[in-house]
Write an enzyme that holds these catalytic residues in place. Structure first.
Site, PDB file in Angstrom:
ATOM      1  N   GLU A 147      21.029 102.926  71.482  1.00 35.06           N
ATOM      2  CA  GLU A 147      20.309 104.226  71.375  1.00 35.06           C
ATOM      3  C   GLU A 147      19.811 104.787  72.432  1.00 35.06           C
ATOM      4  O   GLU A 147      18.750 105.583  72.381  1.00 35.06           O
ATOM      5  CB  GLU A 147      19.381 104.222  70.047  1.00 35.06           C
ATOM      6  N   GLU A 170      26.296 101.689  63.054  1.00 28.94           N
ATOM      7  CA  GLU A 170      25.442 101.083  62.273  1.00 28.94           C
ATOM      8  C   GLU A 170      25.155 101.978  61.015  1.00 28.94           C
ATOM      9  O   GLU A 170      24.952 103.314  61.145  1.00 28.94           O
ATOM     10  CB  GLU A 170      24.138 101.250  63.079  1.00 28.94           C
TER      11      GLU A 170
HETATM   12  C1  GLA Z   1      18.325 101.402  65.036  1.00 24.96           C
HETATM   13  C2  GLA Z   1      18.755 100.553  65.922  1.00 24.96           C
HETATM   14  C3  GLA Z   1      18.857  98.930  65.361  1.00 24.96           C
HETATM   15  C4  GLA Z   1      17.989  98.783  64.301  1.00 24.96           C
HETATM   16  C5  GLA Z   1      18.008  99.844  63.198  1.00 24.96           C
HETATM   17  C6  GLA Z   1      17.085  99.526  62.001  1.00 24.96           C
HETATM   18  O1  GLA Z   1      19.439 102.004  64.660  1.00 24.96           O
HETATM   19  O2  GLA Z   1      19.740 100.534  66.856  1.00 24.96           O
HETATM   20  O3  GLA Z   1      18.602  97.935  66.236  1.00 24.96           O
HETATM   21  O4  GLA Z   1      16.709  98.721  64.962  1.00 24.96           O
HETATM   22  O5  GLA Z   1      17.685 100.906  63.713  1.00 24.96           O
HETATM   23  O6  GLA Z   1      17.147 100.597  61.083  1.00 24.96           O
END
Ligand code: GLA
Length: 698
Positions: A182, A334
């Site tokens: 991210e 994700e």
């Molecule tokens: C983000 C991160 C993950 C995790 C999720 C939890 O998207 O990329 O590593 O921390 O949040 O919701």
């Protein structure tokens, strides 16, 4: 000699043909999100083998395979396992994990671990740690603590990414790479190293301080700079020109941070291995996503609902924005396995909602959905986040629903091969404008997302497919382009939009459009600036409203709230579609919405924030006057339709987001692919999903 009318018609036919051909060309190429030799739709889970004894890996992978998962992302935070001490690399364990995944037919995406530097690294090179805007250096033990502008940090990031690529760049079971995590939420380091780079970047952009001082109007409040070294990093409220340039520098810093790793990987990886990053949807705007997305093979993003339940418009806007970054299909690398751990209420999505959310992603152009995460670590900041497997290593109740959805993806994957979302309507998203408005909202009630969503909701209900794209891309494929509040319209952007009008497009501008130039300075012409001429009208004055005021006209009756602009026609062929009723005196009886034919197209200016009913009426008019047609046909409220188009015709995803069963009468006989039968009507319970193909309709 051909008459002007015939010439116009010939031109229209040629352009329509070109549009058709470019869509056909896009449809004839496999999207990069669909990997050769793999199912066109994939489902996966993010897995952290380094957190578990190796004996357990086999069980986890067997369970993933049994749940029909076909991809896993690993290694993303495992820097201390891969480089336990400086310059000593241990990839043997990762190799074993990749081989074991392969045995279970699970493809691997490797994450670079640069969001979580090891303790030896931050201890030896404390200068790589970010300094926050209060001047505090962050401590080790969280993540995203690296400084994006640290030369040393970039060198170390390059080295780990390069070593990984040397080892796995030809690995047959590694399908691609995800960079960082991210992108540190776009956080910057407020230290001298970062400040110097910002000053250098400004020097590269403006060449002379005179140019910078002029564009930022630094004569105001004695801000004039005599030396590049004097220029500060803005903290809090500052000169709008400086703030916008800082924000662009933030983008530059993260884009070059990203490129540093792309270069390290590309030098050693086979071209078939993709490179992506996990972006964060519409709401996250710390940098300009169009710039970040450019060098990626495709866009992937992290789709979380957080508290509450999935709102198809809110989530649809994020999908469509992410798809619009490269105008290509996406991955949801994700997503939420029931609940998160970071919201004010970490409720679970309802039974059936996780499946509906996965299909919603597919409808909006995703070709992969991965759950974060497979199993939680037994300790660590996120130990009670939702998972697919509990701390005891046994499935949680949700795994069954995920496995069912993964099986459906596998069963229907061929139907989705080479299919894309193709829309007739686009909404424009511009990060510069978003930042600039938010810094000077003028009323705290001015909520750009709410305004975008009101257009999106009304237009999607009719068109059933919307793209969200940058104002600067080719727009001719769209019959209707709507810019809810395009604040910055410099001359070249205005010319680009005017060319779209010339070519037959309909551009609708919302309030606050065209007030500023590319330096975030006021244009010395009335709104919408360089587009006032095509509009045959202009904004006389804008007003932040204390309360709602009536408006009426050919679009109907209703109210404007939050913001209203007094418009006036400057050419006699500009039409007034709505006028304000009795309001603050200044607006009484004045024009609120103008429209005018221009070239072969039309330009419309909506000077206020319309209520929902009026927005729906405006959307009816906009779509009708632009010949926009629904991609599917009429459906009851609460049923969301999405369409993907491929060489074999369209495939539709219908989801019922409303409580209670709903019946949908189809426009004709279609094949219900999840049930494998011909249908003319379907019944969907809440969160019910239908996937329909209609071979008769190209
Ligand atoms: C983000 C991160 C993950 C995790 C999720 C939890 O998207 O990329 O590593 O921390 O949040 O919701």
């Amino acid at each position: 000699m051909l008459s002007v009318r015939v010439q116009g018609w010939v031109c229209f036919v040629v352009l329509s043909l070109l549009n058709f051909l470019s869509i056909q060309e896009a449809l004839s190429q496999a999207p990069p999100t669909q990997l050769p030799g793999h199912n066109a739709l994939l489902m996966g889970a993010d897995w952290y083998p380094e957190q578990w004894p190796e004996e357990r890996w086999e069980i986890d992978l067997r369970m993933m395979e049994a749940a029909h998962l076909d991809v896993t992302r690993i290694a993303e935070f495992a820097w201390s396992r891969m480089e336990p001490s400086e310059g000593h690399f241990d990839f043997a364990w990762l190799e074993r994990a990749i081989r074991q995944a392969e045995k279970h037919h699970i493809a691997v995406v490797l994450g670079t671990p640069t969001a979580a530097p090891p303790a030896w690294l931050t201890e030896r090179y404390p200068e790589v740690l970010r300094v926050d805007s209060n001047g505090q250096r962050v401590t080790h033990g969280n993540r995203a603590q690296g400084s994006v502008t640290s030369v040393k940090y970039r060198e170390l990031c390059h080295r780990i990414a390069e070593e990984m690529a040397k080892r796995f760049g030809h690995d047959p079971n590694v399908v691609g790479w995800q960079l960082d995590n991210e992108y540190g939420y776009g956080m910057m380091s407020y230290n001298d190293e970062g400040r110097r780079q910002f000053q250098e970047w400004l020097k590269g952009k403006y060449k002379t301080l005179d140019a910078l001082n002029a564009h930022w109007t630094t004569a105001y409040w004695s801000q004039t700079y005599d030396n590049w070294d004097e220029i500060p990093i803005p903290v809090g409220e500052h000169n709008p020109g400086l703030m916008l340039d800082w924000q662009r520098f933030v983008t530059f810093a993260w884009a070059t941070y990203q490129q540093n790793q792309i270069d390290a990987i590309r030098a050693h990886a086979e071209p078939r291995q993709f490179i992506t990053g996990n972006l964060m949807g519409y709401g996250f705007a710390a940098f300009d996503h169009y710039v970040m997305a450019r060098p990626l093979t495709f866009v992937a993003w992290d789709d979380y609902v957080g508290a509450g339940h999935l709102d198809p418009d809110t989530n649809g806007i994020s999908h469509d924005t992410m798809r619009g970054l490269k105008r290509e299909n996406i991955w949801v690398i994700e997503t939420q396995p029931g609940s998160v751990n970071w919201s004010n209420l970490n409720n679970s999505l309802d039974k059936g909602e996780v499946r509906a959310m996965a299909w919603h992603g597919i409808g909006h152009g995703a070709d992969e959905v991965s759950y974060w995460q497979w199993r939680s670590a037994l300790n660590g900041q996120e130990e009670i986040h939702g998972t697919l497997v509990g701390p005891d290593g046994q499935p949680v109740p949700l795994l069954e629903e995920v496995a069912q959805t993964a099986k459906e993806f596998a069963d229907l994957q061929e139907t989705f091969r080479d299919t894309l979302v193709v829309s007739q309507v686009a909404l424009l998203n511009d990060y510069d404008s978003r930042w600039a408005i938010d810094w000077q909202k003028h009323t705290e009630k001015y909520d750009q997302f709410a305004i975008l969503k009101s257009y999106y909701h009304a237009l999607r209900k009719i068109a059933q497919s919307i793209d969200i794209v940058s104002p600067d891309v080719a727009l001719d494929q769209y019959k209707l382009v709507v810019a809810p509040d395009l604040y910055l319209i410099p001359k070249d952007r205005a010319e680009h939009l005017a060319a779209y009008l010339q070519n037959g497009g309909h551009l609708v501008l919302g309030p606050r459009s065209g007030l500023k130039d590319e330096f975030n300075a006021l244009l010395p012409i009335r709104q919408p600036g360089y587009l006032a001429e095509p509009l045959g009208g202009q904004v006389e004055q804008f007003y932040a409203l204390e309360k709602a005021f009536p408006v009426s006209g050919s679009l109907g009756d209703g109210e404007v709230s939050v913001w209203a602009e007094r418009l006036k026609t400057t050419l006699s062929d500009a039409e007034v579609l709505l006028r304000y009723g009795r309001s603050n005196g200044w607006l009484d009886g004045q024009a609120a919405v103008l429209t005018r034919r221009y070239g072969r197209g039309r330009i419309t200016y909506i000077g206020g924030v319309l209520d929902d009913k009026l927005m729906q009426a405006a959307a009816e008019w906009m779509t009708k006057s632009s010949q926009v047609t629904p991609v599917f046909g009429s459906v009851p409220d609460g049923i969301e339709v999405s369409r993907r188009l491929g060489p074999n015709g369209p495939v539709f995803v219908l989801i019922n987001w409303r409580a209670g069963k709903q019946t949908v009468t189809l426009p004709g006989s279609m094949k219900s692919l999840l049930e494998q039968k011909e249908v003319t009507q379907i019944e969907l319970p809440q969160y019910g999903v239908a996937v329909l193909s209609d071979r008769a309709k190209p």
